[in-house]
Design an enzyme around this catalytic site. Sequence first.
Site, mmCIF file in Angstrom:
data_model
loop_
_atom_site.group_PDB
_atom_site.id
_atom_site.type_symbol
_atom_site.label_atom_id
_atom_site.label_comp_id
_atom_site.label_asym_id
_atom_site.label_seq_id
_atom_site.Cartn_x
_atom_site.Cartn_y
_atom_site.Cartn_z
ATOM 1 N N HIS A 208 0.853 -1.293 -0.192
ATOM 2 C CA HIS A 208 -0.148 0.008 -0.073
ATOM 3 C C HIS A 208 0.800 1.332 0.099
ATOM 4 O O HIS A 208 0.599 2.327 -0.812
ATOM 5 C CB HIS A 208 -0.585 0.073 1.287
ATOM 6 C CG HIS A 208 -1.981 1.162 1.446
ATOM 7 N ND1 HIS A 208 -3.014 1.541 0.486
ATOM 8 C CD2 HIS A 208 -1.824 2.072 2.114
ATOM 9 C CE1 HIS A 208 -3.643 2.459 0.857
ATOM 10 N NE2 HIS A 208 -2.919 2.800 1.905
ATOM 11 N N GLU B 61 3.451 -0.765 7.926
ATOM 12 C CA GLU B 61 3.218 -1.657 6.873
ATOM 13 C C GLU B 61 4.509 -2.475 6.680
ATOM 14 O O GLU B 61 4.667 -3.837 6.560
ATOM 15 C CB GLU B 61 2.766 -1.039 5.629
ATOM 16 C CG GLU B 61 2.561 -1.940 4.448
ATOM 17 C CD GLU B 61 2.185 -1.780 3.101
ATOM 18 O OE1 GLU B 61 1.490 -2.439 2.318
ATOM 19 O OE2 GLU B 61 2.195 -0.419 2.922
#
Length: 405
Positions: A300, A311
Site C-alpha cells: 500500500h 506496513e
Amino acid sequence: MMNALGVVVTGMGAMTPLGGTVARTWEGLLDGQSGIEVLHEPWAQELPVRVAGLVTADPAASLSTREYRRMDRCGHLSLVASREAWDQAGRPAVEPDRLAVVIGSGYGGLGTVLSQIRALDAGGSRRVSPHTLTQMMVNGPSAWVSIDIGAQGGARTPVSACASGAEAIAQGVEMILSGVVDVVVAGGVDACVNELAISGFAQLRALSTSQGDPAGASRPFDRDRNGFVMAEGAGIIVLEREDFARARGAGILGRIAGAAVTSDAGDIVAADQAIQHRVMQKALTAAGLAGSDIDFVHAHATSTPVGDLLEAGAITEVVGNDVPVTSTKSMTGHLLGGAGTLGAIATIEALRTGQLPGTLNFENPDPDIHLNVISTTTGCAGSKAAITNAFGFGGHSTALVVTAA
C-alpha cells in the site's frame, strides 16, 4: 472468507495519471515514469500543496455527450475503464441476474458537490444542475456501469476510504463463491483532486511538501519521504467463476486466490501494524498458502513516514525481508479509492509478464525499514503468488493474494 481459487480475472481496465488504458499505464510503470505534475489551475494557486496526479486521457472521447453531461468525473473514469475491461473479457454472455458490479470509492462525486455549491452561491437554486444528486452519489459509478452492461445481480459500492477498490474485489470474490453470481465487474475510483480534499489532507499533514520536484514527491519507504501525493483514477477488473470462464473459452489473466477484509477498531486515522499483519495472514489462509509461498509484495505504501514504517513491519512479519517489495504509488500518486484495484492490476500484470515495476525515488533506504524494496523494474519470471495491500482511514484493511494464470 472461503478459499477463492475458483475466481479468475478475465479483463482489466484503467484510467490513471500514466495513461488511459492498462497497456499505457503498465508501460509507464515499467519505464519508471512519473504521472505527478504541478497544478496550474487558478483554484490551486493559494493551496499549501500544488502537486498531484491527474488523468490526462480525455474520457469525453469515449463517452456520448449525454453520458458525459449526466456523470461526475468519477463516473466518466469508471465507465471508460469498465468498457476496456469488459471488452478484454470478451463481453461475457451471462444472465443479467448472474452478473453484478462492485465499484468502491472513498469520496464519490466530491467535485460535483463543490461545483454545485459555487453555482448555488452565485445564482441561487435555479443555477443548480438537475443532475446534481445523481452525480454526487458515491454509488454513481457502480450504478452507471451496471446500466451499461445490464447487470441485475447487484450494484454495490463499498466506501472504505483508500481500501475501497481492493474491498470491492474482495466483495466480488465473495459473491461468486457464494453462488449468487457468475461474473462481477469490480474496481475502485476517486476523482477529488480539488481545493477541499487537498486542503483537508494538507491540514492533516499527510501530503508531501516536496513542491519543487513533482516527480520526486512520492517516495515510498525512502528515508526522505514526507507524505503522499493526491491523484485521481479508476481501476476495473472482470472476475469470473473459473468453470464459467473456461466453458466460454475466456483468456485467464490471473486468479484472486484469497482475500481478507478487517477493521482496526482503533484510531480513525492511525494504522495498526498488528491488524495489517492479521489481514495479510487471513488472505494467505483463504488462499491455502503460507508466507513462504509469496514471491513479491505490492505494498500500500503511500510515502507517509509512519504508515510506510508500520506496513514494512507487518510485511516483514508475514513474508520475511528477502521478498521483493514495490509500491507503484511512487509513479501514479495515490488514487485513494482506485488505488487498491490499480495495485491488483499491477500485480496481475507482473505475474503475467514476469516484470515487476520498481519503486520510483527509492534512493536512500530508511534504516528502520528492513525490506527488499526494489527501485527499478526487476524480472520476476516464474513467480506464482503475490500479495497486494490496501489500507484506509477508519481502520479499513484489505489484502488480496493473487496467483498466476
